[in-house]
Design a protein around this motif. Structure first.
Motif, PDB file in Angstrom:
ATOM      1  N   LEU A   1      -4.124  -5.005  16.803  1.00 57.35           N
ATOM      2  CA  LEU A   1      -3.286  -3.806  16.782  1.00 57.35           C
ATOM      3  C   LEU A   1      -3.754  -2.778  15.765  1.00 57.35           C
ATOM      4  O   LEU A   1      -3.793  -1.589  16.058  1.00 57.35           O
ATOM      5  N   ILE A   2      -4.067  -3.243  14.563  1.00 56.83           N
ATOM      6  CA  ILE A   2      -4.340  -2.293  13.481  1.00 56.83           C
ATOM      7  C   ILE A   2      -5.801  -2.197  13.081  1.00 56.83           C
ATOM      8  O   ILE A   2      -6.174  -1.285  12.357  1.00 56.83           O
ATOM      9  N   GLY A   3      -6.623  -3.137  13.512  1.00 51.86           N
ATOM     10  CA  GLY A   3      -8.016  -3.178  13.066  1.00 51.86           C
ATOM     11  C   GLY A   3      -8.125  -4.025  11.811  1.00 51.86           C
ATOM     12  O   GLY A   3      -7.142  -4.575  11.320  1.00 51.86           O
ATOM     13  N   THR A   4      -9.319  -4.100  11.261  1.00 49.75           N
ATOM     14  CA  THR A   4      -9.547  -4.980  10.119  1.00 49.75           C
ATOM     15  C   THR A   4      -9.325  -4.298   8.771  1.00 49.75           C
ATOM     16  O   THR A   4      -9.295  -4.966   7.757  1.00 49.75           O
ATOM     17  N   ASP A   5      -9.182  -2.987   8.761  1.00 49.60           N
ATOM     18  CA  ASP A   5      -9.000  -2.251   7.508  1.00 49.60           C
ATOM     19  C   ASP A   5      -7.551  -1.763   7.407  1.00 49.60           C
ATOM     20  O   ASP A   5      -7.178  -0.755   7.994  1.00 49.60           O
ATOM     21  N   VAL A   6      -6.750  -2.507   6.663  1.00 47.42           N
ATOM     22  CA  VAL A   6      -5.329  -2.194   6.535  1.00 47.42           C
ATOM     23  C   VAL A   6      -5.134  -0.826   5.879  1.00 47.42           C
ATOM     24  O   VAL A   6      -4.308  -0.034   6.318  1.00 47.42           O
ATOM     25  N   ALA A   7      -5.915  -0.533   4.842  1.00 42.70           N
ATOM     26  CA  ALA A   7      -5.772   0.747   4.149  1.00 42.70           C
ATOM     27  C   ALA A   7      -6.082   1.915   5.079  1.00 42.70           C
ATOM     28  O   ALA A   7      -5.374   2.927   5.068  1.00 42.70           O
ATOM     29  N   ALA A   8      -7.107   1.787   5.895  1.00 36.78           N
ATOM     30  CA  ALA A   8      -7.447   2.860   6.839  1.00 36.78           C
ATOM     31  C   ALA A   8      -6.323   3.056   7.858  1.00 36.78           C
ATOM     32  O   ALA A   8      -5.994   4.195   8.203  1.00 36.78           O
ATOM     33  N   PHE A   9      -5.734   1.964   8.321  1.00 32.46           N
ATOM     34  CA  PHE A   9      -4.596   2.050   9.238  1.00 32.46           C
ATOM     35  C   PHE A   9      -3.443   2.805   8.577  1.00 32.46           C
ATOM     36  O   PHE A   9      -2.849   3.707   9.172  1.00 32.46           O
ATOM     37  N   CYS A  10      -3.137   2.446   7.338  1.00 32.05           N
ATOM     38  CA  CYS A  10      -2.050   3.098   6.604  1.00 32.05           C
ATOM     39  C   CYS A  10      -2.343   4.580   6.385  1.00 32.05           C
ATOM     40  O   CYS A  10      -1.477   5.429   6.585  1.00 32.05           O
ATOM     41  N   ASP A  11      -3.565   4.873   5.964  1.00 31.07           N
ATOM     42  CA  ASP A  11      -3.943   6.268   5.721  1.00 31.07           C
ATOM     43  C   ASP A  11      -3.819   7.096   6.987  1.00 31.07           C
ATOM     44  O   ASP A  11      -3.374   8.242   6.947  1.00 31.07           O
ATOM     45  N   ASP A  12      -4.189   6.505   8.113  1.00 32.22           N
ATOM     46  CA  ASP A  12      -4.098   7.217   9.379  1.00 32.22           C
ATOM     47  C   ASP A  12      -2.638   7.501   9.749  1.00 32.22           C
ATOM     48  O   ASP A  12      -2.334   8.553  10.298  1.00 32.22           O
TER      49      ASP A  12
ATOM     50  N   VAL B   1      -0.155   8.107   7.728  1.00 32.49           N
ATOM     51  CA  VAL B   1       0.474   9.113   6.870  1.00 32.49           C
ATOM     52  C   VAL B   1      -0.459  10.282   6.548  1.00 32.49           C
ATOM     53  O   VAL B   1      -0.193  11.050   5.625  1.00 32.49           O
ATOM     54  N   LYS B   2      -1.514  10.446   7.337  1.00 36.68           N
ATOM     55  CA  LYS B   2      -2.519  11.465   7.003  1.00 36.68           C
ATOM     56  C   LYS B   2      -1.951  12.876   6.938  1.00 36.68           C
ATOM     57  O   LYS B   2      -2.425  13.695   6.173  1.00 36.68           O
ATOM     58  N   ASP B   3      -0.946  13.185   7.731  1.00 34.99           N
ATOM     59  CA  ASP B   3      -0.371  14.527   7.733  1.00 34.99           C
ATOM     60  C   ASP B   3       0.942  14.608   6.959  1.00 34.99           C
ATOM     61  O   ASP B   3       1.627  15.630   7.003  1.00 34.99           O
ATOM     62  N   SER B   4       1.283  13.528   6.269  1.00 33.75           N
ATOM     63  CA  SER B   4       2.540  13.485   5.514  1.00 33.75           C
ATOM     64  C   SER B   4       2.247  13.646   4.030  1.00 33.75           C
ATOM     65  O   SER B   4       1.309  13.043   3.515  1.00 33.75           O
ATOM     66  N   PRO B   5       3.068  14.427   3.347  1.00 32.31           N
ATOM     67  CA  PRO B   5       2.866  14.531   1.896  1.00 32.31           C
ATOM     68  C   PRO B   5       3.277  13.232   1.212  1.00 32.31           C
ATOM     69  O   PRO B   5       4.119  12.490   1.709  1.00 32.31           O
ATOM     70  N   THR B   6       2.649  12.971   0.093  1.00 31.05           N
ATOM     71  CA  THR B   6       3.032  11.821  -0.729  1.00 31.05           C
ATOM     72  C   THR B   6       3.696  12.356  -1.992  1.00 31.05           C
ATOM     73  O   THR B   6       3.574  13.536  -2.329  1.00 31.05           O
ATOM     74  N   TYR B   7       4.392  11.483  -2.691  1.00 31.93           N
ATOM     75  CA  TYR B   7       5.001  11.897  -3.941  1.00 31.93           C
ATOM     76  C   TYR B   7       3.929  12.287  -4.947  1.00 31.93           C
ATOM     77  O   TYR B   7       4.138  13.175  -5.779  1.00 31.93           O
ATOM     78  N   ALA B   8       2.768  11.665  -4.871  1.00 36.81           N
ATOM     79  CA  ALA B   8       1.653  12.040  -5.744  1.00 36.81           C
ATOM     80  C   ALA B   8       1.199  13.472  -5.443  1.00 36.81           C
ATOM     81  O   ALA B   8       0.905  14.238  -6.361  1.00 36.81           O
TER      82      ALA B   8
ATOM     83  N   TYR C   1       0.830  -1.201   0.000  1.00 38.55           N
ATOM     84  CA  TYR C   1       0.000   0.000   0.000  1.00 38.55           C
ATOM     85  C   TYR C   1       0.867   1.255   0.000  1.00 38.55           C
ATOM     86  O   TYR C   1       0.632   2.185  -0.770  1.00 38.55           O
ATOM     87  N   PHE C   2       1.890   1.265   0.864  1.00 36.60           N
ATOM     88  CA  PHE C   2       2.764   2.434   0.923  1.00 36.60           C
ATOM     89  C   PHE C   2       3.566   2.611  -0.364  1.00 36.60           C
ATOM     90  O   PHE C   2       3.802   3.736  -0.794  1.00 36.60           O
ATOM     91  N   PHE C   3       3.995   1.532  -0.982  1.00 36.68           N
ATOM     92  CA  PHE C   3       4.720   1.654  -2.242  1.00 36.68           C
ATOM     93  C   PHE C   3       3.802   2.230  -3.322  1.00 36.68           C
ATOM     94  O   PHE C   3       4.269   2.927  -4.222  1.00 36.68           O
ATOM     95  N   LYS C   4       2.513   1.960  -3.214  1.00 42.26           N
ATOM     96  CA  LYS C   4       1.558   2.474  -4.194  1.00 42.26           C
ATOM     97  C   LYS C   4       1.296   3.964  -3.994  1.00 42.26           C
ATOM     98  O   LYS C   4       1.306   4.729  -4.951  1.00 42.26           O
ATOM     99  N   ILE C   5       1.062   4.392  -2.749  1.00 44.92           N
ATOM    100  CA  ILE C   5       0.718   5.797  -2.517  1.00 44.92           C
ATOM    101  C   ILE C   5       1.946   6.681  -2.369  1.00 44.92           C
ATOM    102  O   ILE C   5       1.861   7.885  -2.554  1.00 44.92           O
ATOM    103  N   GLY C   6       3.083   6.123  -2.026  1.00 45.20           N
ATOM    104  CA  GLY C   6       4.343   6.842  -1.987  1.00 45.20           C
ATOM    105  C   GLY C   6       4.472   7.942  -0.955  1.00 45.20           C
ATOM    106  O   GLY C   6       4.789   9.069  -1.307  1.00 45.20           O
ATOM    107  N   PRO C   7       4.266   7.647   0.332  1.00 40.64           N
ATOM    108  CA  PRO C   7       4.508   8.695   1.321  1.00 40.64           C
ATOM    109  C   PRO C   7       5.982   9.075   1.342  1.00 40.64           C
ATOM    110  O   PRO C   7       6.851   8.217   1.204  1.00 40.64           O
ATOM    111  N   VAL C   8       6.255  10.369   1.493  1.00 38.96           N
ATOM    112  CA  VAL C   8       7.633  10.862   1.453  1.00 38.96           C
ATOM    113  C   VAL C   8       8.493  10.216   2.538  1.00 38.96           C
ATOM    114  O   VAL C   8       9.659   9.920   2.321  1.00 38.96           O
TER     115      VAL C   8
END
Length: 107
Positions: free
Chosen positions: A72-83, A85-92, A37-44
């Motif tokens: 630890l993370i809940g059942t939604d991996v994408a939501a965990f990831c988004d949370d 890096v929510k305040d971090s810029p992504t390369y996109a 997921y992180f390789f796809k969205i590319g957080p800085v």
């Protein structure tokens, strides 16, 4: 970046992967999904390695506490990831801003 930096980076990455492989199988599966997921969205923050290392640290603490990975993370991996890096810029985001900056302003 010199050859020594490349060699050191590879050593650190191999050490990181060894820590991931030492986790229980369910943790490894979730880690790989997070990594994908992180390789796809590319957080800085991904480039310096601290983000993925922090996740492994977090997972190792969960294993030591006897918790399942979904506890630890809940059942939604994408939501965990988004949370994470929510305040971090992504390369996109950076790319989008550079495109917006190049467009002429219509009057």
């Amino acid at each position: 970046m010199g050859i020594q930096d490349i060699i050191e980076g590879k050593k650190q990455w191999r050490s990181h992967l060894a820590r991931v492989k030492a986790l229980p199988p369910d943790y490894q599966i979730v880690y790989k999904e997070i990594q994908r997921y992180f390789f796809k969205i590319g957080p800085v923050g991904l480039a310096d390695g601290s983000l993925l290392t922090g996740i492994v640290d977090f997972f190792e603490e969960g294993v030591a506490a006897g918790k399942g990975v979904l506890e630890l993370i809940g059942t939604d991996v994408a939501a965990f990831c988004d949370d994470l890096v929510k305040d971090s810029p992504t390369y996109a985001d950076i790319y989008q801003e550079s495109i917006s900056a190049r467009r002429p302003v219509e009057e």
